[in-house]
Scaffold this motif. Structure first.
Motif, PDB file in Angstrom:
ATOM      1  N   MET A 449       1.969  -4.826   6.440  1.00 49.24           N
ATOM      2  CA  MET A 449       1.677  -4.628   5.021  1.00 49.24           C
ATOM      3  C   MET A 449       0.169  -4.614   4.773  1.00 49.24           C
ATOM      4  O   MET A 449      -0.335  -3.815   3.989  1.00 49.24           O
ATOM      5  CB  MET A 449       2.348  -5.723   4.190  1.00 49.24           C
ATOM      6  CG  MET A 449       3.869  -5.665   4.185  1.00 49.24           C
ATOM      7  SD  MET A 449       4.635  -6.974   3.208  1.00 49.24           S
ATOM      8  CE  MET A 449       4.169  -6.460   1.549  1.00 49.24           C
ATOM      9  N   SER A 450      -0.553  -5.501   5.461  1.00 48.17           N
ATOM     10  CA  SER A 450      -2.010  -5.540   5.320  1.00 48.17           C
ATOM     11  C   SER A 450      -2.630  -4.223   5.778  1.00 48.17           C
ATOM     12  O   SER A 450      -3.587  -3.728   5.166  1.00 48.17           O
ATOM     13  CB  SER A 450      -2.577  -6.702   6.146  1.00 48.17           C
ATOM     14  OG  SER A 450      -3.986  -6.723   6.100  1.00 48.17           O
ATOM     15  N   LYS A 451      -2.071  -3.623   6.835  1.00 39.22           N
ATOM     16  CA  LYS A 451      -2.559  -2.326   7.300  1.00 39.22           C
ATOM     17  C   LYS A 451      -2.322  -1.241   6.239  1.00 39.22           C
ATOM     18  O   LYS A 451      -3.160  -0.351   6.037  1.00 39.22           O
ATOM     19  CB  LYS A 451      -1.863  -1.942   8.606  1.00 39.22           C
ATOM     20  CG  LYS A 451      -2.316  -2.752   9.806  1.00 39.22           C
ATOM     21  CD  LYS A 451      -1.415  -2.546  11.016  1.00 39.22           C
ATOM     22  CE  LYS A 451      -1.378  -1.121  11.461  1.00 39.22           C
ATOM     23  NZ  LYS A 451      -0.487  -0.937  12.633  1.00 39.22           N
ATOM     24  N   LYS A 452      -1.186  -1.338   5.538  1.00 37.66           N
ATOM     25  CA  LYS A 452      -0.878  -0.345   4.508  1.00 37.66           C
ATOM     26  C   LYS A 452      -1.837  -0.444   3.321  1.00 37.66           C
ATOM     27  O   LYS A 452      -2.151   0.561   2.684  1.00 37.66           O
ATOM     28  CB  LYS A 452       0.566  -0.514   4.033  1.00 37.66           C
ATOM     29  CG  LYS A 452       1.600  -0.083   5.054  1.00 37.66           C
ATOM     30  CD  LYS A 452       3.013  -0.254   4.519  1.00 37.66           C
ATOM     31  CE  LYS A 452       4.042   0.197   5.544  1.00 37.66           C
ATOM     32  NZ  LYS A 452       5.429   0.014   5.043  1.00 37.66           N
ATOM     33  N   VAL A 453      -2.298  -1.663   3.052  1.00 38.67           N
ATOM     34  CA  VAL A 453      -3.278  -1.837   1.971  1.00 38.67           C
ATOM     35  C   VAL A 453      -4.534  -1.042   2.290  1.00 38.67           C
ATOM     36  O   VAL A 453      -5.124  -0.399   1.417  1.00 38.67           O
ATOM     37  CB  VAL A 453      -3.618  -3.328   1.784  1.00 38.67           C
ATOM     38  CG1 VAL A 453      -4.778  -3.499   0.809  1.00 38.67           C
ATOM     39  CG2 VAL A 453      -2.392  -4.086   1.280  1.00 38.67           C
ATOM     40  N   ARG A 454      -4.945  -1.047   3.542  1.00 41.17           N
ATOM     41  CA  ARG A 454      -6.127  -0.294   3.966  1.00 41.17           C
ATOM     42  C   ARG A 454      -5.918   1.207   3.819  1.00 41.17           C
ATOM     43  O   ARG A 454      -6.880   1.959   3.712  1.00 41.17           O
ATOM     44  CB  ARG A 454      -6.462  -0.622   5.422  1.00 41.17           C
ATOM     45  CG  ARG A 454      -6.976  -2.048   5.593  1.00 41.17           C
ATOM     46  CD  ARG A 454      -7.258  -2.363   7.056  1.00 41.17           C
ATOM     47  NE  ARG A 454      -8.119  -3.531   7.142  1.00 41.17           N
ATOM     48  CZ  ARG A 454      -9.270  -3.597   7.801  1.00 41.17           C
ATOM     49  NH1 ARG A 454      -9.711  -2.536   8.441  1.00 41.17           N
ATOM     50  NH2 ARG A 454      -9.990  -4.692   7.812  1.00 41.17           N
ATOM     51  N   GLU A 455      -4.651   1.612   3.834  1.00 43.33           N
ATOM     52  CA  GLU A 455      -4.336   3.024   3.678  1.00 43.33           C
ATOM     53  C   GLU A 455      -4.156   3.418   2.212  1.00 43.33           C
ATOM     54  O   GLU A 455      -3.844   4.572   1.914  1.00 43.33           O
ATOM     55  CB  GLU A 455      -3.063   3.355   4.471  1.00 43.33           C
ATOM     56  CG  GLU A 455      -3.211   3.136   5.972  1.00 43.33           C
ATOM     57  CD  GLU A 455      -1.873   3.173   6.700  1.00 43.33           C
ATOM     58  OE1 GLU A 455      -0.834   3.379   6.011  1.00 43.33           O
ATOM     59  OE2 GLU A 455      -1.854   2.982   7.929  1.00 43.33           O
ATOM     60  N   GLY A 456      -4.316   2.425   1.303  1.00 41.78           N
ATOM     61  CA  GLY A 456      -4.250   2.716  -0.125  1.00 41.78           C
ATOM     62  C   GLY A 456      -2.947   2.364  -0.794  1.00 41.78           C
ATOM     63  O   GLY A 456      -2.725   2.715  -1.969  1.00 41.78           O
ATOM     64  N   ASP A 457      -2.057   1.662  -0.092  1.00 41.20           N
ATOM     65  CA  ASP A 457      -0.779   1.262  -0.679  1.00 41.20           C
ATOM     66  C   ASP A 457      -0.976  -0.001  -1.526  1.00 41.20           C
ATOM     67  O   ASP A 457      -1.056  -1.110  -1.008  1.00 41.20           O
ATOM     68  CB  ASP A 457       0.237   1.011   0.434  1.00 41.20           C
ATOM     69  CG  ASP A 457       1.647   0.761  -0.088  1.00 41.20           C
ATOM     70  OD1 ASP A 457       1.786   0.475  -1.297  1.00 41.20           O
ATOM     71  OD2 ASP A 457       2.594   0.846   0.715  1.00 41.20           O
ATOM     72  N   VAL A 458      -1.025   0.181  -2.847  1.00 46.07           N
ATOM     73  CA  VAL A 458      -1.293  -0.943  -3.752  1.00 46.07           C
ATOM     74  C   VAL A 458      -0.159  -1.959  -3.724  1.00 46.07           C
ATOM     75  O   VAL A 458      -0.384  -3.184  -3.786  1.00 46.07           O
ATOM     76  CB  VAL A 458      -1.507  -0.430  -5.192  1.00 46.07           C
ATOM     77  CG1 VAL A 458      -1.736  -1.600  -6.149  1.00 46.07           C
ATOM     78  CG2 VAL A 458      -2.679   0.535  -5.250  1.00 46.07           C
ATOM     79  N   LEU A 459       1.075  -1.488  -3.619  1.00 39.37           N
ATOM     80  CA  LEU A 459       2.229  -2.388  -3.639  1.00 39.37           C
ATOM     81  C   LEU A 459       2.206  -3.368  -2.459  1.00 39.37           C
ATOM     82  O   LEU A 459       2.744  -4.475  -2.558  1.00 39.37           O
ATOM     83  CB  LEU A 459       3.527  -1.575  -3.607  1.00 39.37           C
ATOM     84  CG  LEU A 459       3.798  -0.685  -4.825  1.00 39.37           C
ATOM     85  CD1 LEU A 459       5.094   0.087  -4.631  1.00 39.37           C
ATOM     86  CD2 LEU A 459       3.871  -1.528  -6.098  1.00 39.37           C
ATOM     87  N   ALA A 460       1.570  -2.947  -1.367  1.00 40.16           N
ATOM     88  CA  ALA A 460       1.547  -3.799  -0.178  1.00 40.16           C
ATOM     89  C   ALA A 460       0.621  -4.999  -0.328  1.00 40.16           C
ATOM     90  O   ALA A 460       0.652  -5.910   0.504  1.00 40.16           O
ATOM     91  CB  ALA A 460       1.130  -2.979   1.041  1.00 40.16           C
ATOM     92  N   THR A 461      -0.172  -5.036  -1.405  1.00 39.98           N
ATOM     93  CA  THR A 461      -1.093  -6.169  -1.607  1.00 39.98           C
ATOM     94  C   THR A 461      -0.349  -7.488  -1.818  1.00 39.98           C
ATOM     95  O   THR A 461      -0.958  -8.556  -1.753  1.00 39.98           O
ATOM     96  CB  THR A 461      -2.013  -5.917  -2.811  1.00 39.98           C
ATOM     97  OG1 THR A 461      -1.207  -5.647  -3.975  1.00 39.98           O
ATOM     98  CG2 THR A 461      -2.931  -4.733  -2.549  1.00 39.98           C
TER      99      THR A 461
END
Length: 511
Positions: A449-461
């Motif tokens: 999920m933390s990796k997805k935040v770096r990709e711009g996924d706000v929900l993963a925060t």
């Protein structure tokens, strides 16, 4: 002329090589021939069609054969040109160079034809050796500018020769002779190419060589015993430390099988998966470094640098394996690259040790990148080379500077990986195995999920909230500072954290 300490740390002085006495080779100012040879198709030669079941019997032997044949060929050329073997400048990692006072290029062409025929007849042209010669004089070795030009000439000539491998265009016999009447009953069980009762003659030679490689004492054999013979020329081969390298021994004079090596994984623990790790590594941007440095300013610089670098991989790394990482197996170690396999936990530890030692050895002037795969011992050996090469290429693509590692489907820089590994190793030591398996797998999910935040996924925060909730449920009574270390590493270095967690979990799982 540079000294050992100008390139390498004095702590590795035991790797200092014997250098060629160039001054004693030039007798006058007449023309000489700088002869170079390069064994091509090494990966195909070692792995092509090889069955996984019998691979451990011959893999190291096939790699050692390359070293032996390279030396043999250098001696054979001296024999054909009627010159002393003192004119052999180097034979390392499938390459050789000879400074010949005999400039008969026609004789060299004849040698090339004999070598081509040997590899076509014995190995169906899967590999071979390119040989070339460039005219030179003593002055070419005395002048920095001229020596650089000489090195460029020999490299370019070798590359040109590789475009005409085995000289197939001028051959009349376009169809190679294969063994006839091959069936499942008489097909060699090792190479899966030639006919032979159980094993073919060549593979039996490799098995005999592999038995010599695991002996402690220095051994000798005739080249003809390995099927190496050109024009009846025979040579005594000394099986020294470089050729032996390191292979785990299962019984007297028998290399350990890959199944045995895998079973030895996590031998110091009560838990841990039983698998192999396969490591492929090589030095980053070697060509550019050579071009931008003073290494090719003189023969002496080039000689001491290239031979010492080869010694790091062919002598120092096997020594590490022999002393600290015994459940391992050298496929290839020399030049500026490595191909190793072994118990997965020991190979990961060995990789970290090699990276640390190499940085000290080379004084930080160069870096080394790794691709590491963790597989079952039954994984097709012929695919392993390609798979690990892809992982190494992923590491090399991280940026122009490289110094990276690909492991557990992640590619990161060595600096950040070692930093996070050290931080988390200390942190998990404090937990003293109080964390449960479910919590560890939850951490892996949160890292993704933390990796997805770096990709711009706000929900993963939301991963931070989930981390604290999971911590309170599973580890609530533990020091909250441990939670902060986890939070910071998972946020700043999610890929590196995943690599640490994956290794940690593998060591806790039941085999």
């Amino acid at each position: 002329m540079r000294q050992f300490s100008d390139y390498f740390d004095e702590c590795f002085i035991d790797l200092k090589p014997d250098t060629a006495p160039l001054d004693t080779l030039f007798e006058n100012d007449t023309e000489y021939l700088l002869i170079a040879g390069d064994f091509f198709g090494i990966q195909k030669f070692i792995f092509e069609q090889l069955s996984t079941k019998n691979a451990a019997k011959v893999l190291r032997a096939k790699s050692a054969f390359i070293q032996i044949f390279t030396r043999y060929l250098a001696e054979f050329i001296c024999h054909k040109l009627a010159i002393e073997e003192k004119y052999i400048l180097s034979t390392n990692a499938g390459k050789f160079e000879i400074l010949s006072p005999n400039t008969d290029s026609a004789a060299l062409d004849e040698v090339q034809k004999k070598v081509d025929n040997y590899f076509i007849n014995k190995f169906y042209g899967l590999s071979g050796v390119s040989i070339c010669g460039v005219g030179c004089q003593k002055d070419d070795f005395d002048s920095s500018r001229k020596y650089r030009n000489l090195r460029e000439k020999i490299i370019n000539e070798l590359e040109r020769k590789k475009f005409n491998k085995l000289d197939l265009v001028s051959r009349n016999d376009f169809v190679m002779d294969y063994d006839s009447d091959i069936n499942n009953e008489n097909l060699c069980r090792i190479c899966n190419i030639r006919k032979g009762k159980n094993n073919c003659e060549l593979c039996n030679g490799f098995i005999k060589l592999s038995e010599l490689l695991v002996r402690k004492e220095k051994s000798k054999l005739h080249s003809s015993e390995m099927g190496i013979s050109l024009d009846g020329f025979d040579s005594v081969v000394v099986i020294d430390k470089k050729i032996k390298s390191y292979v785990l021994k299962e019984a007297k004079d028998v290399p350990a099988s890959f199944e045995t090596i895998a079973k030895n994984s996590c031998s110091h623990l009560d838990t841990g998966i039983k698998s192999l790790a396969v490591l492929k590594a090589d030095v980053d941007s070697m060509g550019k470094f050579m071009q931008d440095s003073d290494i090719t300013d003189s023969f002496e610089n080039f000689d001491i640098f290239s031979k010492t670098l080869d010694n790091f991989f062919s002598l120092h790394v096997p020594k590490l394996m022999r002393e600290k990482y015994k459940n391992s197996y050298t496929v290839f170690a020399g030049g500026d690259d490595l191909f190793l396999l072994g118990a997965w936990d020991e190979i990961l530890g060995l990789a970290r040790q090699i990276q640390k030692d190499f940085q000290r050895f080379i004084k930080g002037k160069l870096s080394i990148s790794f691709g590491i795969a963790i597989v079952k011992p039954s994984y097709p050996i012929s695919r392993l080379a390609n798979y690990t090469q892809e992982l190494l290429e992923d590491a090399k693509a991280v940026d122009e500077e490289k110094n990276a590692i690909t492991l557990f489907d992640e590619t990161v820089k060595w600096v950040s990986y070692l930093k996070v590994f050290g931080n988390l190793a200390t942190t998990f030591e404090l937990l003293k195995d109080k964390e449960n398996t479910a919590f560890l797998y939850r951490l892996l999910e949160l890292v993704e999920m933390s990796k997805k935040v770096r990709e711009g996924d706000v929900l993963a925060t939301i991963w931070k909230s989930k981390l604290r909730y999971s911590w309170s449920r599973n580890m609530g009574k533990e020091d909250p500072r441990i939670l902060e270390v986890l939070d910071k590493n998972m946020q700043d270095y999610p890929s590196e954290t995943k690599m640490f967690l994956s290794e940690y979990i593998y060591k806790r799982r039941q085999g």
